[in-house]
Design an enzyme around this catalytic site. Structure first.
Site, mmCIF file in Angstrom:
data_model
loop_
_atom_site.group_PDB
_atom_site.id
_atom_site.type_symbol
_atom_site.label_atom_id
_atom_site.label_comp_id
_atom_site.label_asym_id
_atom_site.label_seq_id
_atom_site.Cartn_x
_atom_site.Cartn_y
_atom_site.Cartn_z
ATOM 1 N N CYS A 76 0.838 -1.205 0.000
ATOM 2 C CA CYS A 76 0.000 0.000 0.000
ATOM 3 C C CYS A 76 0.872 1.253 0.000
ATOM 4 O O CYS A 76 1.939 1.277 0.606
ATOM 5 C CB CYS A 76 -0.901 0.027 1.231
ATOM 6 S SG CYS A 76 -2.330 -1.036 1.120
ATOM 7 N N HIS A 77 0.365 2.280 -0.659
ATOM 8 C CA HIS A 77 1.056 3.566 -0.678
ATOM 9 C C HIS A 77 0.737 4.352 0.591
ATOM 10 O O HIS A 77 -0.388 4.282 1.085
ATOM 11 C CB HIS A 77 0.587 4.397 -1.882
ATOM 12 C CG HIS A 77 0.973 3.820 -3.193
ATOM 13 N ND1 HIS A 77 0.220 2.874 -3.828
ATOM 14 C CD2 HIS A 77 2.043 4.054 -3.987
ATOM 15 C CE1 HIS A 77 0.800 2.545 -4.975
ATOM 16 N NE2 HIS A 77 1.903 3.239 -5.096
ATOM 17 N N MET A 113 -8.367 0.067 0.954
ATOM 18 C CA MET A 113 -7.642 -0.645 2.006
ATOM 19 C C MET A 113 -7.684 0.127 3.322
ATOM 20 O O MET A 113 -7.756 -0.474 4.401
ATOM 21 C CB MET A 113 -6.190 -0.912 1.585
ATOM 22 C CG MET A 113 -6.063 -1.875 0.418
ATOM 23 S SD MET A 113 -6.950 -3.428 0.661
ATOM 24 C CE MET A 113 -6.148 -4.065 2.115
ATOM 25 N N ASP A 128 -10.723 -6.788 21.816
ATOM 26 C CA ASP A 128 -9.669 -6.678 22.817
ATOM 27 C C ASP A 128 -10.208 -6.140 24.136
ATOM 28 O O ASP A 128 -9.895 -6.669 25.207
ATOM 29 C CB ASP A 128 -8.548 -5.777 22.300
ATOM 30 C CG ASP A 128 -7.416 -5.655 23.300
ATOM 31 O OD1 ASP A 128 -6.931 -6.696 23.790
ATOM 32 O OD2 ASP A 128 -7.024 -4.512 23.609
#
EC number: 4.6.1.17
Length: 158
Positions: A76-77, A113, A128
């Site tokens: 990914c960029h 993304m 969590d």
């Protein structure tokens, strides 16, 4: 025929060169779900969790994750996001939390993304924070809902 953009003709993984792409407005929306026991959801909604506001923590985690997607996904960029929104909604009848993430920018590559990462990490944060109450929570589905901008055009998946 469609070709995978991150694979060269020799079958090697590489980062896509976007230097010749035009800067355009781009947006992506993704969602994720966390299904849990009614008692776990009630504790979150009643603000009784000993670690604090679960939704606020998950929202911040999702935003932070979107901004750091390029560090997590190898090809990914790094992007200069102009906006990240993470919304969490309790769906009490289904005993779950729905997470919607929206990412926007003006740039050379899309933000799918980043939106998927934001939704996923927000879901993982809920897990969590609540795993002490319940270890069998289910995360999923995580999916892209829509994207706009770029040469591949718009997509609406649901």
């Amino acid at each position: 025929m469609l070709q995978l953009t991150h694979i060269t003709e020799r079958g090697e993984a590489h980062m896509v060169d976007v230097s010749a792409e035009a800067d355009t407005g781009r947006e992506a929306r993704a969602s994720a779900y966390v299904t849990m026991a009614p008692a776990t959801l009630a504790m979150i909604l009643d603000g009784q969790h000993h670690e604090g506001d679960v939704f606020a923590t998950a929202r911040i985690a999702g935003i932070q994750a979107a901004k750091r997607t390029w560090e997590l996904i190898p090809l990914c960029h790094p992007l200069f996001l102009s906006n990240v929104e993470v919304q969490l909604m309790a769906e009490t009848e289904q005993h779950r939390v729905r997470i919607d993430a929206i990412c926007r920018l003006t740039g050379k590559t899309g933000v799918e993304m980043e939106a998927l990462t934001a939704a996923s990490v927000a879901a993982l944060t809920i897990y969590d924070m609540c795993k002490v109450l319940q270890k069998d929570m289910v995360i999923g589905p995580v999916r892209l809902l829509a994207k706009s901008g770029g040469k591949s055009g718009d997509f609406t998946g649901g």
